[in-house]
Motif scaffolding. Structure first.
Motif: not given
Length: 149
Positions: A46-75
């Motif tokens: 779609l013309p309005c879509i931009s894919v972004k690489k996420v490099e954040s320590n928050l992702v690891k915390l959200l996945v490991t400690d709060l048990n979210l999926g990778e996509g949810e954590a990155e979003a």
């Protein structure tokens, strides 16, 4: 009209099931999709879509400690860093995003907005269709949407 939004896999899947993915570009000038969401959902052209690489320590915390999926954590991490609204449906992830002070919406909020803009006839009918296609939507929420129409 909001300029940009970060979106999670669940909202993309719901909009695809309804055949309404293209409406994202009618409402937002940019829809930012984390790489993990693309891995979960697949490519979107779609013309309005931009894919972004996420490099954040928050992702690891959200996945490991709060048990979210990778996509949810990155979003969530991307919305947090960019200070943009987040479109996400999963209850636990929404609660975490709300607790972080993020502005959120979901598929239903998007459908209501699409109805207000005259892009769809009835958010209520689309929500009923989603439920028929196997998405969990509480009956009281469906009644609330019916009363809006």
């Amino acid at each position: 009209m909001p300029d940009a939004i970060v979106i999670d896999t669940s909202a993309l899947i719901a909009l695809e099931k309804l055949g309404l993915l293209s409406l994202l570009c009618n409402i937002y000038t940019e829809v930012i999709v984390p790489e993990s969401v693309i891995k979960e959902f697949g490519d979107i052209s779609l013309p309005c879509i931009s894919v972004k690489k996420v490099e954040s320590n928050l992702v690891k915390l959200l996945v490991t400690d709060l048990n979210l999926g990778e996509g949810e954590a990155e979003a969530i991490a991307l919305a947090n860093e960019s200070e943009l609204r987040l479109m996400i449906d999963e209850v636990k992830a929404r609660r975490i995003a709300e607790d972080m002070g993020l502005k959120i919406t979901g598929t239903i909020g998007f459908l209501i907005k699409a109805q207000k803009f005259g892009l769809i006839k009835s958010a209520y009918e689309k929500v009923k269709e989603l439920k028929e296609k196997g998405f969990y939507i509480a009956d009281n929420l469906i009644e609330e949407i019916k009363n809006l129409s």
